[in-house]
Design a protein around this motif. Sequence first.
Motif, PDB file in Angstrom:
ATOM      1  N   GLU A   1       0.837  -1.224  -0.222  1.00  0.00           N
ATOM      2  CA  GLU A   1      -0.035   0.172   0.255  1.00  0.00           C
ATOM      3  C   GLU A   1       0.338   1.466  -0.005  1.00  0.00           C
ATOM      4  OE1 GLU A   1      -1.717   1.091   3.421  1.00  0.00           O
ATOM      5  OE2 GLU A   1      -3.486   1.446   2.427  1.00  0.00           O
ATOM      6  N   ILE A   2       0.168   2.465  -1.129  1.00  0.00           N
ATOM      7  CA  ILE A   2       1.415   3.577  -0.958  1.00  0.00           C
ATOM      8  C   ILE A   2       0.164   4.874  -0.739  1.00  0.00           C
ATOM      9  CG2 ILE A   2       2.510   5.544  -1.957  1.00  0.00           C
ATOM     10  CD1 ILE A   2       4.128   3.199  -3.301  1.00  0.00           C
ATOM     11  N   ILE A   3       0.346   5.525   0.672  1.00  0.00           N
ATOM     12  CA  ILE A   3      -0.916   6.376   0.918  1.00  0.00           C
ATOM     13  C   ILE A   3       0.293   7.774   0.857  1.00  0.00           C
ATOM     14  CG2 ILE A   3      -2.182   7.411   2.655  1.00  0.00           C
ATOM     15  CD1 ILE A   3      -1.479   4.600   4.545  1.00  0.00           C
ATOM     16  N   THR A   4      -0.986   9.416   0.041  1.00  0.00           N
ATOM     17  CA  THR A   4      -0.820  10.369  -0.074  1.00  0.00           C
ATOM     18  C   THR A   4      -1.184  10.896  -0.089  1.00  0.00           C
ATOM     19  OG1 THR A   4      -0.213   9.032  -2.311  1.00  0.00           O
ATOM     20  CG2 THR A   4       0.045  11.948  -1.979  1.00  0.00           C
ATOM     21  N   ARG A   5      -1.076  11.488   1.151  1.00  0.00           N
ATOM     22  CA  ARG A   5      -1.705  13.174   1.461  1.00  0.00           C
ATOM     23  C   ARG A   5      -3.320  13.372   0.626  1.00  0.00           C
ATOM     24  NH1 ARG A   5       2.591  17.512   1.343  1.00  0.00           N
ATOM     25  NH2 ARG A   5       3.631  15.773   1.182  1.00  0.00           N
ATOM     26  N   LYS A   6      -3.978  13.285   1.925  1.00  0.00           N
ATOM     27  CA  LYS A   6      -5.808  14.326   1.302  1.00  0.00           C
ATOM     28  C   LYS A   6      -5.191  15.523   0.948  1.00  0.00           C
ATOM     29  CE  LYS A   6      -8.737  14.592   4.554  1.00  0.00           C
ATOM     30  NZ  LYS A   6      -9.663  14.315   5.644  1.00  0.00           N
ATOM     31  N   TRP A   7      -5.734  15.430  -1.141  1.00  0.00           N
ATOM     32  CA  TRP A   7      -5.426  16.743  -1.566  1.00  0.00           C
ATOM     33  C   TRP A   7      -7.073  17.457  -1.172  1.00  0.00           C
ATOM     34  CZ3 TRP A   7      -0.740  17.598  -2.044  1.00  0.00           C
ATOM     35  CH2 TRP A   7      -0.091  16.742  -2.030  1.00  0.00           C
ATOM     36  N   ALA A   8      -6.301  19.217  -0.973  1.00  0.00           N
ATOM     37  CA  ALA A   8      -7.387  19.343  -0.445  1.00  0.00           C
ATOM     38  C   ALA A   8      -8.937  19.260  -2.449  1.00  0.00           C
ATOM     39  CB  ALA A   8      -7.572  21.313  -0.606  1.00  0.00           C
ATOM     40  N   GLU A   9     -10.271  19.161  -2.031  1.00  0.00           N
ATOM     41  CA  GLU A   9     -10.884  19.777  -2.950  1.00  0.00           C
ATOM     42  C   GLU A   9     -12.674  20.744  -2.841  1.00  0.00           C
ATOM     43  OE1 GLU A   9     -11.863  15.142  -3.260  1.00  0.00           O
ATOM     44  OE2 GLU A   9     -10.537  14.843  -4.440  1.00  0.00           O
ATOM     45  N   GLY A  10     -13.240  20.423  -3.821  1.00  0.00           N
ATOM     46  CA  GLY A  10     -14.352  21.407  -3.677  1.00  0.00           C
ATOM     47  C   GLY A  10     -14.323  22.863  -3.899  1.00  0.00           C
ATOM     48  N   PRO A  11     -15.072  23.540  -3.988  1.00  0.00           N
ATOM     49  CA  PRO A  11     -15.009  24.766  -4.089  1.00  0.00           C
ATOM     50  C   PRO A  11     -13.879  25.028  -3.317  1.00  0.00           C
ATOM     51  CG  PRO A  11     -16.921  23.879  -2.992  1.00  0.00           C
ATOM     52  CD  PRO A  11     -16.074  23.005  -2.780  1.00  0.00           C
TER      53      PRO A  11
ATOM     54  N   GLY B   1      -0.671  25.278  -7.620  1.00  0.00           N
ATOM     55  CA  GLY B   1      -0.890  25.522  -8.075  1.00  0.00           C
ATOM     56  C   GLY B   1      -2.994  24.826  -8.380  1.00  0.00           C
ATOM     57  N   ASP B   2      -3.293  24.015  -7.239  1.00  0.00           N
ATOM     58  CA  ASP B   2      -4.764  23.899  -7.427  1.00  0.00           C
ATOM     59  C   ASP B   2      -5.275  25.276  -7.626  1.00  0.00           C
ATOM     60  OD1 ASP B   2      -4.448  21.371  -7.928  1.00  0.00           O
ATOM     61  OD2 ASP B   2      -5.136  20.414  -6.434  1.00  0.00           O
TER      62      ASP B   2
END
Lengths: 180, 375
Positions: free
Chosen positions: B187-197, B218-219
């Motif tokens: 398993e490779i976990i990557t941080r939870k990225w910001a989503e939504g408005p 950049g998002d």
Amino acid sequence: MSQTQIRFSGSGGQGLILSARILAAALAARGKFVAQSQAYEPTSRGGLSRSDLVVSDREVDYPLVTSLDCVVILDQVAVAASEGLLRPDTVTITDAARVSAPPGEPRRVLALPITGKARGIGNIRVANIVALGALAELAGIIDPDSLRETMLDLVPPRFRDLNAEAFDAGREMAATLENA
Amino acid sequence: MSNPTNIQGNAAAAAGAIAAGCRFYAGYPITPSSEIAEQMAARLPKAGGTFIQMEDELGSMAATVGASLGGVKAMTATSGPGFSLKQENLGYAAMTETPCVIVNVMRGGPSTGLPTRPAQADIMQARWGTHGDHPIIVLAPHTVREIYEETIRAFNLAEALRTPVVVLYDETIGHLVETVTLKEPEEIITRKWAEGPREDYLPYAAGADMIPAFPRPGDGYRTHTTGLTHDERGFPTQDPEKVAAFMERLLGKLETHRDLIEKNELVETDGADVLIVAIGTPARAAKSAIRELRDEGIRAGLFRPVTLWPFPEEALKAAAKGKRAVLVPEMNAGQMILEVERVLAGEAPVTGLNVFNGEPITPAQIAAAVKELAK
């Protein structure tokens, strides 16, 4: 659980860590688990240098040597470091010229002209491989032919012939001794 | 999956980091950790990553945190004197909840001490080295194989929980070469990225999992990063309610995810009279001693925290239940024993076996101590 403990020792620059690495690689390629440790002094030449192997059929518990099955000593400077780890039946191989006072207590010490033979072959730096050949013949830890194969894979191609000659010379030296 | 191969502990740390997705390494080489920098310098560029040797350990820790804030999995490695210098920015990583991995290969101390000799005297420093109440995870592998596996897990935990993770092992294991089969990570976990408005985004707001979503550079999510105590917007606050809420979440997040973090190994603890609690080389000596003792009819078992911090309180209590005595062998003057005594207060007598002369603890030393306790 059967476990074998082996030490290569001498003075820095004699290539003992390489000998240990070659033996470790050959054993790992044949399904053994090896733990290899080393110690050396902060000088590029001279001073005590040693590399130890603990060999097992499963993952090694304690990775450092506590009681040696075989030891190679190529310089007087390395004798004291192994004294407390030797048993009466430890296969003890020393360099006849460079170890003037081998480990004490009554035990069979095999004093071989290792560096002399290397010099005769044309390069004293292959003494480590002469010693490896002798150990392979005497210690019964690995088939000498398969160790030779691994050794030739690991040394630089332009030195293969020299190292092959050194390894064979070490084996022959030990075989002669066994027959004596 | 590789064929069985002989690799060094420090090389396994580098291999594990790259397998876990580490693509940035900033370091300042120091014995006995230098091979990690050496390996990363050779391998990271080939994996599309960046290696930089910084001017010192302060800079290398700062660069590691900065790279991670830039969205890249980042690591540094060091030993005692360098670990001391990294503490300030390690605290900054904890406070800003920036994922990163720090390998500390322990040598004898204090100060420059014994550069090439093993010790375990940074156990408390790894937990409390930086100032202030702070969350931190410390993993303590005891074989070369486990260094590889635990370095992967260190990245997974750092990313999942947005926290610095320390991989802590002694010089003996760092410089040890062992036969290992390196398996691809399950398993490779990557941080939870910001989503939504974007206009609703609060960089330090978290749901029930207590882990805020990370703004991917950049998002376009507005963020603010500071070592000052901050509110959900990321801006400094001294409002006692907000400060308390922030600290409770910061310290509570590891407790909430203990199941993910905790990992222990138990060896023959059922029916044992004496329980040994050890990490690193002493744990390996203990395993060897347990076998020898069993042949002599003495029953000893081992409890080995693989995750050293947070300390495995409940699991240790369960393992120690009904034991006549507990032995804590460590290569220091007595550090982990303080936790063991705290957790087992009154339940079992706890004795230390402390070696701090630069030599590793041996199976014979542990066997002798157990025999004394089993009398």
